[in-house]
Motif scaffolding. Structure first.
Motif, PDB file in Angstrom:
ATOM      1  N   ASN A  84       0.803  -1.230   0.000  1.00 31.35           N
ATOM      2  CA  ASN A  84       0.000   0.000   0.000  1.00 31.35           C
ATOM      3  C   ASN A  84       0.832   1.274   0.000  1.00 31.35           C
ATOM      4  O   ASN A  84       0.568   2.216   0.744  1.00 31.35           O
ATOM      5  CB  ASN A  84      -0.975   0.016   1.182  1.00 31.35           C
ATOM      6  N   THR A  85       1.860   1.303  -0.862  1.00 28.84           N
ATOM      7  CA  THR A  85       2.661   2.525  -0.989  1.00 28.84           C
ATOM      8  C   THR A  85       2.446   3.225  -2.327  1.00 28.84           C
ATOM      9  O   THR A  85       2.805   4.386  -2.469  1.00 28.84           O
ATOM     10  CB  THR A  85       4.171   2.216  -0.824  1.00 28.84           C
ATOM     11  N   GLU A  86       1.896   2.535  -3.308  1.00 29.27           N
ATOM     12  CA  GLU A  86       1.619   3.131  -4.614  1.00 29.27           C
ATOM     13  C   GLU A  86       0.134   2.968  -4.916  1.00 29.27           C
ATOM     14  O   GLU A  86      -0.414   1.882  -4.764  1.00 29.27           O
ATOM     15  CB  GLU A  86       2.430   2.440  -5.716  1.00 29.27           C
ATOM     16  N   SER A  87      -0.484   4.054  -5.368  1.00 26.71           N
ATOM     17  CA  SER A  87      -1.929   3.982  -5.601  1.00 26.71           C
ATOM     18  C   SER A  87      -2.301   4.505  -6.979  1.00 26.71           C
ATOM     19  O   SER A  87      -1.541   5.231  -7.618  1.00 26.71           O
ATOM     20  CB  SER A  87      -2.683   4.784  -4.533  1.00 26.71           C
ATOM     21  N   ILE A  88      -3.474   4.103  -7.406  1.00 28.06           N
ATOM     22  CA  ILE A  88      -4.099   4.628  -8.620  1.00 28.06           C
ATOM     23  C   ILE A  88      -5.151   5.618  -8.156  1.00 28.06           C
ATOM     24  O   ILE A  88      -5.962   5.300  -7.279  1.00 28.06           O
ATOM     25  CB  ILE A  88      -4.767   3.493  -9.432  1.00 28.06           C
ATOM     26  N   GLU A  89      -5.120   6.822  -8.701  1.00 28.73           N
ATOM     27  CA  GLU A  89      -6.080   7.851  -8.297  1.00 28.73           C
ATOM     28  C   GLU A  89      -7.494   7.461  -8.723  1.00 28.73           C
ATOM     29  O   GLU A  89      -7.684   6.699  -9.670  1.00 28.73           O
ATOM     30  CB  GLU A  89      -5.721   9.186  -8.944  1.00 28.73           C
ATOM     31  N   SER A  90      -8.464   8.028  -8.029  1.00 26.61           N
ATOM     32  CA  SER A  90      -9.858   7.805  -8.438  1.00 26.61           C
ATOM     33  C   SER A  90     -10.061   8.426  -9.820  1.00 26.61           C
ATOM     34  O   SER A  90      -9.335   9.337 -10.217  1.00 26.61           O
ATOM     35  CB  SER A  90     -10.817   8.414  -7.417  1.00 26.61           C
ATOM     36  N   TYR A  91     -11.043   7.912 -10.544  1.00 29.34           N
ATOM     37  CA  TYR A  91     -11.327   8.455 -11.870  1.00 29.34           C
ATOM     38  C   TYR A  91     -12.800   8.300 -12.191  1.00 29.34           C
ATOM     39  O   TYR A  91     -13.527   7.554 -11.540  1.00 29.34           O
ATOM     40  CB  TYR A  91     -10.456   7.788 -12.939  1.00 29.34           C
ATOM     41  N   HIS A  92     -13.221   9.056 -13.189  1.00 31.80           N
ATOM     42  CA  HIS A  92     -14.601   8.955 -13.662  1.00 31.80           C
ATOM     43  C   HIS A  92     -14.642   9.237 -15.155  1.00 31.80           C
ATOM     44  O   HIS A  92     -13.704   9.807 -15.718  1.00 31.80           O
ATOM     45  CB  HIS A  92     -15.522   9.922 -12.904  1.00 31.80           C
ATOM     46  N   TYR A  93     -15.728   8.803 -15.779  1.00 30.84           N
ATOM     47  CA  TYR A  93     -15.926   9.058 -17.201  1.00 30.84           C
ATOM     48  C   TYR A  93     -17.418   9.060 -17.512  1.00 30.84           C
ATOM     49  O   TYR A  93     -18.234   8.561 -16.740  1.00 30.84           O
ATOM     50  CB  TYR A  93     -15.175   8.044 -18.074  1.00 30.84           C
ATOM     51  N   LEU A  94     -17.736   9.648 -18.643  1.00 31.46           N
ATOM     52  CA  LEU A  94     -19.124   9.789 -19.087  1.00 31.46           C
ATOM     53  C   LEU A  94     -19.259   9.127 -20.460  1.00 31.46           C
ATOM     54  O   LEU A  94     -18.463   9.409 -21.359  1.00 31.46           O
ATOM     55  CB  LEU A  94     -19.487  11.275 -19.193  1.00 31.46           C
ATOM     56  N   ASP A  95     -20.232   8.247 -20.595  1.00 27.78           N
ATOM     57  CA  ASP A  95     -20.498   7.573 -21.868  1.00 27.78           C
ATOM     58  C   ASP A  95     -21.830   8.038 -22.437  1.00 27.78           C
ATOM     59  O   ASP A  95     -22.747   8.401 -21.680  1.00 27.78           O
ATOM     60  CB  ASP A  95     -20.538   6.058 -21.682  1.00 27.78           C
ATOM     61  N   LEU A  96     -21.940   8.001 -23.756  1.00 25.12           N
ATOM     62  CA  LEU A  96     -23.146   8.440 -24.456  1.00 25.12           C
ATOM     63  C   LEU A  96     -23.449   7.486 -25.588  1.00 25.12           C
ATOM     64  O   LEU A  96     -22.548   7.079 -26.329  1.00 25.12           O
ATOM     65  CB  LEU A  96     -22.949   9.858 -25.007  1.00 25.12           C
ATOM     66  N   HIS A  97     -24.722   7.109 -25.713  1.00 28.80           N
ATOM     67  CA  HIS A  97     -25.167   6.272 -26.826  1.00 28.80           C
ATOM     68  C   HIS A  97     -26.465   6.872 -27.373  1.00 28.80           C
ATOM     69  O   HIS A  97     -27.431   7.047 -26.633  1.00 28.80           O
ATOM     70  CB  HIS A  97     -25.393   4.833 -26.350  1.00 28.80           C
ATOM     71  N   LEU A  98     -26.461   7.209 -28.652  1.00 30.26           N
ATOM     72  CA  LEU A  98     -27.638   7.725 -29.350  1.00 30.26           C
ATOM     73  C   LEU A  98     -27.961   6.772 -30.483  1.00 30.26           C
ATOM     74  O   LEU A  98     -27.054   6.326 -31.198  1.00 30.26           O
ATOM     75  CB  LEU A  98     -27.368   9.116 -29.936  1.00 30.26           C
ATOM     76  N   TRP A  99     -29.228   6.435 -30.684  1.00 37.64           N
ATOM     77  CA  TRP A  99     -29.586   5.563 -31.796  1.00 37.64           C
ATOM     78  C   TRP A  99     -31.015   5.821 -32.235  1.00 37.64           C
ATOM     79  O   TRP A  99     -31.836   6.320 -31.486  1.00 37.64           O
ATOM     80  CB  TRP A  99     -29.363   4.095 -31.449  1.00 37.64           C
ATOM     81  N   ARG A 100     -31.243   5.457 -33.485  1.00 37.19           N
ATOM     82  CA  ARG A 100     -32.565   5.626 -34.074  1.00 37.19           C
ATOM     83  C   ARG A 100     -32.761   4.568 -35.151  1.00 37.19           C
ATOM     84  O   ARG A 100     -31.856   4.282 -35.931  1.00 37.19           O
ATOM     85  CB  ARG A 100     -32.694   7.017 -34.687  1.00 37.19           C
ATOM     86  N   THR A 101     -33.950   4.003 -35.183  1.00 37.74           N
ATOM     87  CA  THR A 101     -34.280   3.081 -36.271  1.00 37.74           C
ATOM     88  C   THR A 101     -34.765   3.913 -37.452  1.00 37.74           C
ATOM     89  O   THR A 101     -35.458   4.922 -37.290  1.00 37.74           O
ATOM     90  CB  THR A 101     -35.365   2.074 -35.847  1.00 37.74           C
TER      91      THR A 101
END
Length: 141
Positions: A84-101
């Motif tokens: 527990n001496t090296e860490s990965i920082e917290s992260y976030h992301y946003l995804d988008l999906h648009l579709w039409r028949t």
């Protein structure tokens, strides 16, 4: 030990909202040191690649013009080594999906991952790929 909660709500016909959260505390309770000259005891340490918290929120809206799915994902900080001496920082992301028949059997779609172009290191210690966009035109027989 931990807790997980999920909520799903059909707000209107064709509109669904989802929210999920989990929190966990992991601790190594017992560890047998085989070679004390090169190895440390791990009692009281946290497991690697186990974030304390994760959050997912999404909106799914089906309508006559264009269908929309938006999701937000957050993953808390996590350790990348056993001591527990090296860490990965917290992260976030946003995804988008648009579709039409379109007509009989045709589908037009756009999918975007990490739309805010957040740079992050994921749980496999890999650098996130940045924004990914895919366009699709499909036909179903």
């Amino acid at each position: 030990k931990g807790i997980e909660a999920a909520l799903s709500w059909k707000a209107l016909d064709g509109l669904h909202l989802n929210l999920a959260y989990n929190h966990q505390d992991s601790e190594i309770v017992e560890y047998r040191v085989l070679n004390p000259s090169i190895e440390e005891g791990l009692e009281g340490k946290t497991l690697v690649y186990q974030p304390k918290s994760q959050l997912h929120a999404s909106i799914h809206w089906k309508n006559p013009l264009v269908n929309v799915f938006v999701s937000f994902n957050q993953k808390g900080a996590q350790w990348m080594n056993e001591v527990n001496t090296e860490s990965i920082e917290s992260y976030h992301y946003l995804d988008l999906h648009l579709w039409r028949t379109l007509g009989r059997g045709f589908l037009l779609s756009f999918k975007g991952h990490n739309m805010l172009v957040r740079q992050y290191v994921d749980s496999r210690n890999m650098i996130g790929p940045g924004r990914i966009m895919m366009f699709e035109l499909g036909y179903s027989f």
